[in-house]
Design a protein around this motif. Structure first.
Motif, PDB file in Angstrom:
ATOM      1  N   LEU A 192       2.353  -4.986  -0.934  1.00 11.42           N
ATOM      2  CA  LEU A 192       2.177  -3.864  -0.011  1.00 11.42           C
ATOM      3  C   LEU A 192       3.431  -3.694   0.836  1.00 11.42           C
ATOM      4  CD1 LEU A 192      -1.464  -4.507   1.263  1.00 11.42           C
ATOM      5  CD2 LEU A 192      -0.707  -2.848  -0.454  1.00 11.42           C
ATOM      6  N   PRO A 193       3.688  -2.470   1.297  1.00  8.87           N
ATOM      7  CA  PRO A 193       4.844  -2.262   2.182  1.00  8.87           C
ATOM      8  C   PRO A 193       4.739  -3.121   3.429  1.00  8.87           C
ATOM      9  CG  PRO A 193       3.929  -0.166   1.449  1.00  8.87           C
ATOM     10  CD  PRO A 193       2.965  -1.218   1.022  1.00  8.87           C
ATOM     11  N   LYS A 194       5.870  -3.678   3.846  1.00  9.75           N
ATOM     12  CA  LYS A 194       5.867  -4.572   5.004  1.00  9.75           C
ATOM     13  C   LYS A 194       5.906  -3.811   6.325  1.00  9.75           C
ATOM     14  CE  LYS A 194       7.824  -8.704   2.880  1.00  9.75           C
ATOM     15  NZ  LYS A 194       7.389  -8.345   1.541  1.00  9.75           N
ATOM     16  N   VAL A 195       6.669  -2.716   6.367  1.00  9.20           N
ATOM     17  CA  VAL A 195       6.786  -1.921   7.586  1.00  9.20           C
ATOM     18  C   VAL A 195       6.218  -0.530   7.309  1.00  9.20           C
ATOM     19  CG1 VAL A 195       8.326  -0.965   9.323  1.00  9.20           C
ATOM     20  CG2 VAL A 195       8.839  -3.199   8.295  1.00  9.20           C
ATOM     21  N   VAL A 196       5.216  -0.129   8.093  1.00  7.27           N
ATOM     22  CA  VAL A 196       4.559   1.163   7.896  1.00  7.27           C
ATOM     23  C   VAL A 196       4.523   1.902   9.224  1.00  7.27           C
ATOM     24  CG1 VAL A 196       2.441   2.340   7.247  1.00  7.27           C
ATOM     25  CG2 VAL A 196       3.172   0.308   5.987  1.00  7.27           C
ATOM     26  N   ARG A 197       5.248   3.005   9.298  1.00  5.43           N
ATOM     27  CA  ARG A 197       5.245   3.818  10.521  1.00  5.43           C
ATOM     28  C   ARG A 197       4.352   5.044  10.383  1.00  5.43           C
ATOM     29  NH1 ARG A 197      10.609   1.994  10.150  1.00  5.43           N
ATOM     30  NH2 ARG A 197      11.258   0.740  11.955  1.00  5.43           N
ATOM     31  N   GLU A 198       4.049   5.415   9.146  1.00  8.68           N
ATOM     32  CA  GLU A 198       3.146   6.518   8.862  1.00  8.68           C
ATOM     33  C   GLU A 198       2.436   6.204   7.552  1.00  8.68           C
ATOM     34  OE1 GLU A 198       6.334   9.502   6.704  1.00  8.68           O
ATOM     35  OE2 GLU A 198       5.873   9.781   8.831  1.00  8.68           O
ATOM     36  N   PRO A 199       1.336   6.875   7.248  1.00  6.67           N
ATOM     37  CA  PRO A 199       0.589   6.555   6.026  1.00  6.67           C
ATOM     38  C   PRO A 199       1.471   6.576   4.775  1.00  6.67           C
ATOM     39  CG  PRO A 199      -0.680   8.040   7.402  1.00  6.67           C
ATOM     40  CD  PRO A 199       0.671   7.928   8.045  1.00  6.67           C
ATOM     41  N   VAL A 200       1.284   5.570   3.934  1.00  5.91           N
ATOM     42  CA  VAL A 200       2.047   5.431   2.693  1.00  5.91           C
ATOM     43  C   VAL A 200       1.103   5.631   1.514  1.00  5.91           C
ATOM     44  CG1 VAL A 200       3.416   3.862   1.269  1.00  5.91           C
ATOM     45  CG2 VAL A 200       3.682   3.845   3.755  1.00  5.91           C
ATOM     46  N   GLU A 201       1.528   6.433   0.532  1.00  3.81           N
ATOM     47  CA  GLU A 201       0.717   6.653  -0.659  1.00  3.81           C
ATOM     48  C   GLU A 201       0.862   5.457  -1.600  1.00  3.81           C
ATOM     49  OE1 GLU A 201       2.159  10.330  -2.234  1.00  3.81           O
ATOM     50  OE2 GLU A 201       0.937  11.564  -0.903  1.00  3.81           O
ATOM     51  N   LEU A 202      -0.210   4.665  -1.724  1.00  6.49           N
ATOM     52  CA  LEU A 202      -0.192   3.542  -2.658  1.00  6.49           C
ATOM     53  C   LEU A 202      -0.438   4.006  -4.084  1.00  6.49           C
ATOM     54  CD1 LEU A 202      -2.169   0.754  -0.756  1.00  6.49           C
ATOM     55  CD2 LEU A 202       0.310   1.120  -0.871  1.00  6.49           C
ATOM     56  N   VAL A 238     -14.538  -0.861   3.752  1.00  5.48           N
ATOM     57  CA  VAL A 238     -14.545  -2.113   4.520  1.00  5.48           C
ATOM     58  C   VAL A 238     -13.137  -2.544   4.914  1.00  5.48           C
ATOM     59  CG1 VAL A 238     -16.677  -2.895   3.445  1.00  5.48           C
ATOM     60  CG2 VAL A 238     -14.503  -3.466   2.368  1.00  5.48           C
ATOM     61  N   GLU A 239     -12.141  -1.748   4.543  1.00 13.60           N
ATOM     62  CA  GLU A 239     -10.758  -2.080   4.864  1.00 13.60           C
ATOM     63  C   GLU A 239     -10.192  -1.030   5.815  1.00 13.60           C
ATOM     64  OE1 GLU A 239      -9.054  -4.638   4.213  1.00 13.60           O
ATOM     65  OE2 GLU A 239      -9.913  -5.619   2.458  1.00 13.60           O
ATOM     66  N   PRO A 240     -10.027  -1.351   7.105  1.00 14.32           N
ATOM     67  CA  PRO A 240      -9.517  -0.364   8.069  1.00 14.32           C
ATOM     68  C   PRO A 240      -8.130   0.171   7.727  1.00 14.32           C
ATOM     69  CG  PRO A 240     -10.400  -2.311   9.177  1.00 14.32           C
ATOM     70  CD  PRO A 240     -10.327  -2.649   7.733  1.00 14.32           C
ATOM     71  N   SER A 241      -7.369  -0.553   6.913  1.00 17.38           N
ATOM     72  CA  SER A 241      -5.988  -0.153   6.611  1.00 17.38           C
ATOM     73  C   SER A 241      -5.876   0.757   5.393  1.00 17.38           C
ATOM     74  CB  SER A 241      -5.122  -1.397   6.385  1.00 17.38           C
ATOM     75  OG  SER A 241      -5.079  -2.196   7.554  1.00 17.38           O
ATOM     76  N   LEU A 242      -6.987   1.056   4.739  1.00  9.53           N
ATOM     77  CA  LEU A 242      -6.969   1.879   3.535  1.00  9.53           C
ATOM     78  C   LEU A 242      -7.753   3.172   3.753  1.00  9.53           C
ATOM     79  CD1 LEU A 242      -7.606  -0.817   0.772  1.00  9.53           C
ATOM     80  CD2 LEU A 242      -5.399   0.064   1.585  1.00  9.53           C
ATOM     81  N   LYS A 243      -7.329   4.218   3.099  1.00  6.60           N
ATOM     82  CA  LYS A 243      -8.020   5.508   3.233  1.00  6.60           C
ATOM     83  C   LYS A 243      -7.837   6.306   1.948  1.00  6.60           C
ATOM     84  CE  LYS A 243      -8.071   9.769   6.012  1.00  6.60           C
ATOM     85  NZ  LYS A 243      -7.416  10.506   7.111  1.00  6.60           N
ATOM     86  N   LEU A 244      -8.921   6.877   1.452  1.00  8.25           N
ATOM     87  CA  LEU A 244      -8.850   7.813   0.325  1.00  8.25           C
ATOM     88  C   LEU A 244      -8.766   9.228   0.872  1.00  8.25           C
ATOM     89  CD1 LEU A 244     -11.410   6.561  -2.355  1.00  8.25           C
ATOM     90  CD2 LEU A 244      -8.923   6.551  -2.504  1.00  8.25           C
ATOM     91  N   GLN A 245      -7.823   9.989   0.352  1.00 11.75           N
ATOM     92  CA  GLN A 245      -7.622  11.357   0.854  1.00 11.75           C
ATOM     93  C   GLN A 245      -7.642  12.336  -0.304  1.00 11.75           C
ATOM     94  OE1 GLN A 245      -4.794  12.434   4.182  1.00 11.75           O
ATOM     95  NE2 GLN A 245      -3.623  13.229   2.464  1.00 11.75           N
ATOM     96  N   GLU A 246      -8.441  13.395  -0.150  1.00 15.32           N
ATOM     97  CA  GLU A 246      -8.525  14.440  -1.170  1.00 15.32           C
ATOM     98  C   GLU A 246      -7.521  15.548  -0.872  1.00 15.32           C
ATOM     99  OE1 GLU A 246     -12.522  15.809  -1.090  1.00 15.32           O
ATOM    100  OE2 GLU A 246     -13.296  14.135  -2.290  1.00 15.32           O
ATOM    101  N   ARG A 247      -7.031  16.165  -1.921  1.00 17.09           N
ATOM    102  CA  ARG A 247      -6.147  17.326  -1.773  1.00 17.09           C
ATOM    103  C   ARG A 247      -6.309  18.220  -3.000  1.00 17.09           C
ATOM    104  NH1 ARG A 247      -1.864  16.389  -5.193  1.00 17.09           N
ATOM    105  NH2 ARG A 247      -1.562  14.188  -5.735  1.00 17.09           N
ATOM    106  N   ILE A 248      -5.884  19.453  -2.845  1.00 17.01           N
ATOM    107  CA  ILE A 248      -5.936  20.411  -3.954  1.00 17.01           C
ATOM    108  C   ILE A 248      -4.559  20.465  -4.602  1.00 17.01           C
ATOM    109  CG2 ILE A 248      -6.284  22.823  -4.591  1.00 17.01           C
ATOM    110  CD1 ILE A 248      -8.265  23.041  -2.291  1.00 17.01           C
ATOM    111  N   GLU A 249      -4.522  20.304  -5.900  1.00 12.92           N
ATOM    112  CA  GLU A 249      -3.257  20.304  -6.639  1.00 12.92           C
ATOM    113  C   GLU A 249      -3.192  21.524  -7.545  1.00 12.92           C
ATOM    114  OE1 GLU A 249      -1.221  16.527  -8.168  1.00 12.92           O
ATOM    115  OE2 GLU A 249      -2.135  17.343  -9.979  1.00 12.92           O
ATOM    116  N   ARG A 250      -2.032  22.170  -7.591  1.00 12.82           N
ATOM    117  CA  ARG A 250      -1.830  23.340  -8.451  1.00 12.82           C
ATOM    118  C   ARG A 250      -1.363  22.877  -9.817  1.00 12.82           C
ATOM    119  NH1 ARG A 250      -4.013  28.357  -8.216  1.00 12.82           N
ATOM    120  NH2 ARG A 250      -2.515  30.062  -8.511  1.00 12.82           N
TER     121      ARG A 250
END
Length: 585
Positions: free
Chosen positions: A94-104, A122-134
């Motif tokens: 995992l990235p060691k320094v994170v100043r903004e959300p990083v796409e894993l 159950v992991e506060p450091s992870l987030k799934l994000q939906e988006r619309i792709e063309r």
């Protein structure tokens, strides 16, 4: 002792009364105020993106659409089930320094989404994000359909959401107002991590309108392939002239219905796949390479202006007849050359005899037009300018996408653009009547000019959009005055039956008419001329096939009859289902 007890009891009851009073104030008098403030700690208003409208061809085949993509973000901090996360994503660390959300992980596979959703819960450091792709399941020429990108700062200030897609070029940009949907509004209840627990939809997102193009995807594919296959013809001419070979053609093919101006195919080469811009992570190295390519694959050559060469002789022929400089029976000798102003202007190796305007069109005789121009070399210039504008050159053709206007010179134009040499010289007229000199026109303008001639002066406004949502798009058809359409049509027909297009279209199963063009340009190098062909058909009134206009153009292609003409033939054969092309309209 009794006095002290009473004092203590008095103090106790006084404090109790104050407490009860304060509680009553908070719970009763100020209930709404604090309830609202409390709700604000866990309720927030969010926007939901609206799907972008689809782009489809005239038959409903999807060119551009949307897909829901899911990305896994790392917010920084400790991950308790780190080994499991690395195994699922295929990451080493995992990235060691994170100043903004990083796409894993971008575009998480559908089968993996439930597992990662369970993990991120159950992991506060992870987030799934939906988006619309063309996405473009059936991409047409990239410069024509265009592409989308995330909004820039100015567009963000205009109201676009950070993850909302914006049309950047081509039809995606030109139709932005129709394709762009209206964002929805959601009142969301979130937990301490900012994740939604429950939500209430206050306004549903409204998808953008679907846009149906006039493009026929099958014919579009034929035109694109004809551009690719023309490389062999271009290199044959280059070998003959000792020039370096090319790996791709630079040109455009436009096919349209002359009755209503609907563009059935608009292909440009070189091109690019618009899916390149929709990928995550974005391949910036390939995009930089695309924009730095000297062959300019992002340029739509169908709407770019070039010297029109001999296709412009139809303007000169029309002006000569309509203004009375010549009659249908007037003849000039098609000599190998003429000398004017001490300059020898060459044409052919031998004398081709006396010709009328019809034969001059068919044989593309330069010296015939030189002699016609010398009847009134200066007074003719503004008349040519006016007639060219009437026939559709020097002004936009009406397309939804941006197009160059080209150049149709006039006496005033010369004065404005050449203040050090404002005088119009008679020798300049000899150049412009054959489509050289200052003239510039786009392939779509040439197509509209030919449609006007083929339709006896009925001039359609060209368009790429057939329907937006349920609303049909109708464009006006103008009427251009003229008495000699038949003579022009017969000259164009003779081009195919006995002139410069006979070797390719003379035995074609459908009767057609047209004009070749080989335009000198700034290189002045034999073999690097711009190659043109414009054609239409059927010319037989009894033929039930639908009419078609085709213009093929190749930048530095060499010869119109050797490169553009065969390419145009392939489009005609596919549209009418004849010859060697099995593709159907």
């Amino acid at each position: 002792m009794n006095g002290r007890v009473w004092v203590l009891l008095g103090l106790f009851y006084t404090l109790l009364l104050v407490f009860v009073g304060r509680l009553w104030q908070l719970q009763v008098l100020q209930y709404e105020q604090y309830a609202t403030k409390s709700q604000g700690n866990y309720l927030r208003t969010e926007t939901t993106l609206a799907p972008r409208g689809r782009i489809l061809d005239r038959n409903g085949q999807v060119i551009a659409t949307n897909r829901l993509a899911v990305d896994l973000l790392y917010l920084g901090g400790e991950v308790y089930l780190k080994d499991r996360l690395l195994a699922l994503t295929g990451l080493k660390e995992l990235p060691k320094v994170v100043r903004e959300p990083v796409e894993l992980m971008t575009n998480v596979p559908e089968a993996l989404v439930p597992t990662l959703a369970e993990l991120s819960a159950v992991e506060p450091s992870l987030k799934l994000q939906e988006r619309i792709e063309r996405v473009y399941p059936n991409p047409i020429s990239g410069p024509v359909v265009g592409y989308t990108a995330l909004p820039n700062q100015e567009q963000l200030e205009e109201g676009y959401a950070p993850e909302e897609l914006v049309g950047v070029a081509g039809l995606e940009a030109a139709l932005e107002g129709h394709l762009k949907g209206i964002k929805g509004v959601v009142l969301a209840e979130v937990n301490a991590r900012g994740q939604r627990v429950r939500f209430q939809e206050l306004r549903e997102p409204q998808p953008g309108s679907d846009v149906y193009l006039t493009i026929d995807l099958t014919l579009q594919r034929v035109a694109e392939r004809a551009l690719e296959e023309a490389v062999a013809d271009i290199n044959r001419i280059r070998q003959r002239n000792g020039l370096p070979l090319v790996r791709q053609a630079k040109g455009a093919i436009v096919a349209l219905d002359p009755r209503n101006g609907e563009i059935l195919a608009m292909a440009t080469s070189p091109s690019f796949d618009p899916n390149l811009f929709g990928r995550r992570p974005r391949p910036n190295d390939k995009i930089r390479e695309l924009f730095s390519d000297p062959d300019r694959p992002t340029l739509n050559r169908a709407v770019n202006a070039y010297p029109p060469g001999s296709t412009y002789k139809l303007v000169s022929s029309s002006l000569a007849l309509e203004s009375g400089y010549v009659t249908p029976n007037t003849t000039f000798r098609c000599s190998p050359y003429i000398v004017y102003g001490g300059i020898r202007r060459n044409w052919a190796r031998y004398d081709m005899g006396m010709m009328t305007v019809k034969e001059a069109i068919a044989q593309s005789c330069n010296t015939w037009y030189y002699q016609m121009a010398l009847l009134d070399p200066v007074g003719m210039v503004d008349k040519l300018h006016k007639r060219a504008l009437e026939l559709g050159l020097g002004r936009p053709a009406g397309l939804e996408i941006g197009e160059q206007t080209g150049i149709v010179p006039s006496l005033q134009w010369k004065r404005q653009n050449f203040p050090k040499d404002p005088r119009w010289w008679p020798g300049e007229t000899l150049s412009i009547v054959i489509g050289q000199g200052y003239n510039k026109a786009t392939p779509v303008q040439i197509a509209r000019m030919l449609a006007t001639i083929a339709q006896n002066g009925q001039q359609p406004e060209l368009h790429l959009v057939r329907r937006i949502g349920d609303q049909e798009v109708r464009r006006p058809v103008a009427s251009v005055s003229g008495r000699y359409w038949k003579e022009l049509q017969e000259g164009l027909r003779k081009t195919v039956t006995e002139g410069t297009a006979r070797h390719v279209l003379g035995e074609f199963p459908v009767a057609t008419a047209g004009k070749t063009g080989t335009a000198q340009n700034e290189t002045l190098t034999p073999g690097l001329e711009h190659a043109w062909y414009m054609g239409y058909g059927p010319t037989d009134p009894a033929d039930p096939r639908p009419p078609l206009v085709v213009v093929a153009f190749f930048e530095n292609g060499g010869e119109g009859s050797g490169v553009a003409l065969p390419a145009a033939r392939k489009v005609m054969a596919a549209y009418w289902r004849v010859g060697t092309a099995p593709e159907a309209r």
